[in-house]
Design a protein around this motif. Sequence first.
Motif, PDB file in Angstrom:
ATOM      1  N   GLU A 212       0.799  -1.225   0.000  1.00  0.00           N
ATOM      2  CA  GLU A 212       0.000   0.000   0.000  1.00  0.00           C
ATOM      3  C   GLU A 212       0.833   1.277   0.000  1.00  0.00           C
ATOM      4  OE1 GLU A 212      -3.189   0.114  -0.303  1.00  0.00           O
ATOM      5  OE2 GLU A 212      -3.599  -2.042  -0.134  1.00  0.00           O
ATOM      6  N   VAL A 213       2.080   1.199   0.481  1.00  0.00           N
ATOM      7  CA  VAL A 213       2.910   2.402   0.633  1.00  0.00           C
ATOM      8  C   VAL A 213       4.127   2.305  -0.281  1.00  0.00           C
ATOM      9  CG1 VAL A 213       4.167   3.857   2.271  1.00  0.00           C
ATOM     10  CG2 VAL A 213       2.156   2.559   3.038  1.00  0.00           C
ATOM     11  N   GLY A 249       3.786  10.060   8.047  1.00  0.00           N
ATOM     12  CA  GLY A 249       2.895  10.605   7.028  1.00  0.00           C
ATOM     13  C   GLY A 249       2.822   9.722   5.796  1.00  0.00           C
ATOM     14  N   ALA A 250       3.967   9.165   5.399  1.00  0.00           N
ATOM     15  CA  ALA A 250       3.980   8.286   4.221  1.00  0.00           C
ATOM     16  C   ALA A 250       3.124   7.052   4.452  1.00  0.00           C
ATOM     17  CB  ALA A 250       5.413   7.892   3.881  1.00  0.00           C
ATOM     18  N   CYS A 251       3.201   6.487   5.655  1.00  0.00           N
ATOM     19  CA  CYS A 251       2.437   5.264   5.946  1.00  0.00           C
ATOM     20  C   CYS A 251       0.948   5.548   6.118  1.00  0.00           C
ATOM     21  CB  CYS A 251       2.980   4.596   7.209  1.00  0.00           C
ATOM     22  SG  CYS A 251       4.635   3.886   7.012  1.00  0.00           S
ATOM     23  N   VAL A 252       0.627   6.718   6.660  1.00  0.00           N
ATOM     24  CA  VAL A 252      -0.781   7.041   6.881  1.00  0.00           C
ATOM     25  C   VAL A 252      -1.463   7.422   5.578  1.00  0.00           C
ATOM     26  CG1 VAL A 252      -2.362   8.639   8.013  1.00  0.00           C
ATOM     27  CG2 VAL A 252      -0.427   7.687   9.282  1.00  0.00           C
ATOM     28  N   GLY A 253      -0.781   8.234   4.751  1.00  0.00           N
ATOM     29  CA  GLY A 253      -1.353   8.658   3.488  1.00  0.00           C
ATOM     30  C   GLY A 253      -2.271   9.860   3.651  1.00  0.00           C
ATOM     31  N   ILE A 254      -2.664  10.434   2.531  1.00  0.00           N
ATOM     32  CA  ILE A 254      -3.554  11.592   2.557  1.00  0.00           C
ATOM     33  C   ILE A 254      -4.894  11.197   3.162  1.00  0.00           C
ATOM     34  CG2 ILE A 254      -4.726  13.326   1.144  1.00  0.00           C
ATOM     35  CD1 ILE A 254      -2.457  13.022  -0.885  1.00  0.00           C
ATOM     36  N   ARG A 255      -5.261  11.920   4.232  1.00  0.00           N
ATOM     37  CA  ARG A 255      -6.499  11.649   4.965  1.00  0.00           C
ATOM     38  C   ARG A 255      -6.606  10.181   5.400  1.00  0.00           C
ATOM     39  NH1 ARG A 255     -10.914  15.034   1.306  1.00  0.00           N
ATOM     40  NH2 ARG A 255      -9.963  17.096   1.607  1.00  0.00           N
ATOM     41  N   GLY A 256      -5.447   9.563   5.651  1.00  0.00           N
ATOM     42  CA  GLY A 256      -5.437   8.180   6.141  1.00  0.00           C
ATOM     43  C   GLY A 256      -5.796   7.139   5.105  1.00  0.00           C
ATOM     44  N   ARG A 258      -4.027   5.360   2.933  1.00  0.00           N
ATOM     45  CA  ARG A 258      -3.183   4.167   2.831  1.00  0.00           C
ATOM     46  C   ARG A 258      -3.402   3.221   4.014  1.00  0.00           C
ATOM     47  NH1 ARG A 258       2.533   7.063   0.899  1.00  0.00           N
ATOM     48  NH2 ARG A 258       1.904   7.426  -1.268  1.00  0.00           N
ATOM     49  N   ILE A 259      -3.372   3.794   5.204  1.00  0.00           N
ATOM     50  CA  ILE A 259      -3.485   2.921   6.377  1.00  0.00           C
ATOM     51  C   ILE A 259      -4.898   2.367   6.522  1.00  0.00           C
ATOM     52  CG2 ILE A 259      -4.126   4.640   8.121  1.00  0.00           C
ATOM     53  CD1 ILE A 259      -2.021   3.277   9.947  1.00  0.00           C
ATOM     54  N   GLN A 260      -5.893   3.093   6.008  1.00  0.00           N
ATOM     55  CA  GLN A 260      -7.261   2.598   6.089  1.00  0.00           C
ATOM     56  C   GLN A 260      -7.444   1.321   5.275  1.00  0.00           C
ATOM     57  OE1 GLN A 260     -10.000   3.180   7.890  1.00  0.00           O
ATOM     58  NE2 GLN A 260      -8.659   4.522   9.088  1.00  0.00           N
ATOM     59  N   ASN A 261      -6.759   1.220   4.151  1.00  0.00           N
ATOM     60  CA  ASN A 261      -6.834  -0.011   3.349  1.00  0.00           C
ATOM     61  C   ASN A 261      -6.318  -1.201   4.140  1.00  0.00           C
ATOM     62  OD1 ASN A 261      -7.877   1.366   1.147  1.00  0.00           O
ATOM     63  ND2 ASN A 261      -5.864   1.721   0.238  1.00  0.00           N
ATOM     64  N   ILE A 262      -5.250  -0.968   4.919  1.00  0.00           N
ATOM     65  CA  ILE A 262      -4.679  -2.052   5.729  1.00  0.00           C
ATOM     66  C   ILE A 262      -5.605  -2.383   6.893  1.00  0.00           C
ATOM     67  CG2 ILE A 262      -2.694  -2.725   7.144  1.00  0.00           C
ATOM     68  CD1 ILE A 262      -0.997  -0.809   5.456  1.00  0.00           C
ATOM     69  N   VAL A 263      -6.153  -1.360   7.524  1.00  0.00           N
ATOM     70  CA  VAL A 263      -7.073  -1.574   8.644  1.00  0.00           C
ATOM     71  C   VAL A 263      -8.288  -2.370   8.192  1.00  0.00           C
ATOM     72  CG1 VAL A 263      -8.641  -0.416  10.250  1.00  0.00           C
ATOM     73  CG2 VAL A 263      -6.324   0.455   9.933  1.00  0.00           C
ATOM     74  N   GLN A 264      -8.833  -2.043   7.038  1.00  0.00           N
ATOM     75  CA  GLN A 264      -9.995  -2.772   6.521  1.00  0.00           C
ATOM     76  C   GLN A 264      -9.652  -4.230   6.224  1.00  0.00           C
ATOM     77  OE1 GLN A 264     -11.464  -0.565   3.158  1.00  0.00           O
ATOM     78  NE2 GLN A 264     -12.013   1.221   4.403  1.00  0.00           N
ATOM     79  N   GLU A 265      -8.461  -4.475   5.673  1.00  0.00           N
ATOM     80  CA  GLU A 265      -8.061  -5.842   5.373  1.00  0.00           C
ATOM     81  C   GLU A 265      -7.912  -6.658   6.653  1.00  0.00           C
ATOM     82  OE1 GLU A 265      -6.864  -9.415   4.039  1.00  0.00           O
ATOM     83  OE2 GLU A 265      -7.840  -7.813   2.899  1.00  0.00           O
ATOM     84  N   LEU A 266      -7.522  -6.001   7.753  1.00  0.00           N
ATOM     85  CA  LEU A 266      -7.328  -6.688   9.034  1.00  0.00           C
ATOM     86  C   LEU A 266      -8.551  -6.568   9.928  1.00  0.00           C
ATOM     87  CD1 LEU A 266      -3.617  -5.675   9.730  1.00  0.00           C
ATOM     88  CD2 LEU A 266      -4.483  -7.807   8.754  1.00  0.00           C
ATOM     89  N   ILE A 271      -3.975   0.555  14.295  1.00  0.00           N
ATOM     90  CA  ILE A 271      -2.536   0.523  14.028  1.00  0.00           C
ATOM     91  C   ILE A 271      -1.912   1.844  14.470  1.00  0.00           C
ATOM     92  CG2 ILE A 271      -0.749   0.260  12.266  1.00  0.00           C
ATOM     93  CD1 ILE A 271      -2.776  -1.277  10.578  1.00  0.00           C
ATOM     94  N   ASP A 272      -0.931   1.769  15.380  1.00  0.00           N
ATOM     95  CA  ASP A 272      -0.161   2.939  15.804  1.00  0.00           C
ATOM     96  C   ASP A 272       1.161   2.956  15.042  1.00  0.00           C
ATOM     97  OD1 ASP A 272      -2.167   3.373  17.638  1.00  0.00           O
ATOM     98  OD2 ASP A 272      -1.084   2.449  19.306  1.00  0.00           O
ATOM     99  N   ILE A 273       1.449   4.059  14.347  1.00  0.00           N
ATOM    100  CA  ILE A 273       2.726   4.205  13.656  1.00  0.00           C
ATOM    101  C   ILE A 273       3.688   4.914  14.603  1.00  0.00           C
ATOM    102  CG2 ILE A 273       3.900   5.032  11.595  1.00  0.00           C
ATOM    103  CD1 ILE A 273       1.755   3.011  11.015  1.00  0.00           C
ATOM    104  N   VAL A 274       4.805   4.261  14.907  1.00  0.00           N
ATOM    105  CA  VAL A 274       5.777   4.754  15.891  1.00  0.00           C
ATOM    106  C   VAL A 274       7.091   5.082  15.181  1.00  0.00           C
ATOM    107  CG1 VAL A 274       7.123   4.140  17.929  1.00  0.00           C
ATOM    108  CG2 VAL A 274       4.734   3.411  17.745  1.00  0.00           C
ATOM    109  N   VAL A 275       7.667   6.231  15.473  1.00  0.00           N
ATOM    110  CA  VAL A 275       8.970   6.591  14.899  1.00  0.00           C
ATOM    111  C   VAL A 275      10.077   5.882  15.675  1.00  0.00           C
ATOM    112  CG1 VAL A 275      10.593   8.464  14.417  1.00  0.00           C
ATOM    113  CG2 VAL A 275       8.139   8.834  14.118  1.00  0.00           C
TER     114      VAL A 275
END
Length: 476
Positions: A212-213, A249-256, A258-266, A271-275
Amino acid sequence: MTELKKAIDQISKDRGIDRDLLVDTLEEAVRSSVIRKYGENLDVEVSYNDEQGEIEVYQFKVVVEDDDVADPAAEICLSDARAIDPNVVLDDEMGFKLTVENLGRIAAQSAKQVIIQRMRDAEQEIIYEEYKDRKGEIISGIIQRRDRTGWIINLGRTEALLPKEEQIPRERYKRGDRVQAYIIEVLPSGRGPQIIVSRTHGDYMKALFAREVPEVSDGTVKIVAVARDPGSRAKVAVISKDRDVDPVGACVGIRGSRIQNIVQELRGERIDIVVWNPEIASYAANALSPARVTRISVDEDEKALEVVVSDDQLNLAIGRKGQNVKLAAKLLGWKIDIFTESRFREANASKKFLEQLASVAEIPVDNILDAGFETMEQLAGAPDDAIDAIAGMTPSKRDDLRAALKLMGATAAAAAVGDDADADADADASADADADTDETAQSEAVDAEAAGEATGEATQDAGEPGESGEPETDKA
């Protein structure tokens, strides 16, 4: 074209099995059937005539003297042999064509079973060769059925097994559902599915992010570690190799997006993105997000962290049923103890008193702590035999300790009066605590054992650390 030739061509086309392999299998099956019917001593040769589309079987016999025939199945007398071929001599081999149709029903059934088994073996080998290099990929299939080990997924030419322990808890399937999973094992042979897949594996989440990213796929953003409570919550540690690219920001994507696609699949897994940060205290502070950390003490030898948070942040730091701190510990690979500021102050005050008492008794304070005494009050109420059990303690030192306790008792009592107001404030702050937090959470350290990917490995591979607020750090 004969029926046999048509069958060979059709099977080769439908199953994707090499035609020469099918022919070899057929010849071996017929040979086994002939031997079974006529005995092990029979010398036969089986070959497939491609032009005529039929199996040819030849029996070979050795030419011997007329009176020396011991085994008619393997030998022929000279006079009989010369009646067939006048040019034969002793010890020559003569071939006689056998009619395959005369093998009999049992022999034919045996040949059929051998052919079927060999075809299955060939198919398994083909599947293994096709999928052995796809370990670590995401595949998609249709739920076909369920057995005692898990769900069977139809991948088209073959099947995959989604074991019970690799399924997301509370996730339900029915026949015909399309599902995605991560290939974790490809078995070379055996009964049943050769491909084992998972939906809970940490690398499955990495593969989803890579899909996704684009920044993860091309290596600009690296996923250092993943900690999952499948179906509920996950923490993913990331780092950017390009200062101009924000890994979160890259993993979350515009307005979330990118990460929403992963959340829906799971199925809604948070999902917490940690630096990631090479400095363990900063990394831990990021991992415990959304809680704000006040202070972190680091014990490098024990790989343990003592984290202090304000009283109103305790519930966030621990999380529902301890989930937040457990995932953080798993992500870091370190043991984490969490204290509130009020509890930390109390613990430090008690330790100072104990250090003074240890100095009076001329023994290390660790000896007192190892004996199970954490406060001055515990020592004051302990019987003599319990105090004598402290390492290095003697009767005279015990008397000195008792005298010091009496002397410090009045001071401690006066100090306790001054702390009453603080205790009342602590009680008010804890009244609004989440119902799921343990009643003793503010008086005891939350201990989460480390699991998952070790931070040491992450440090070796990571590039530039991302920006994060650094808490006050004490080196233990």
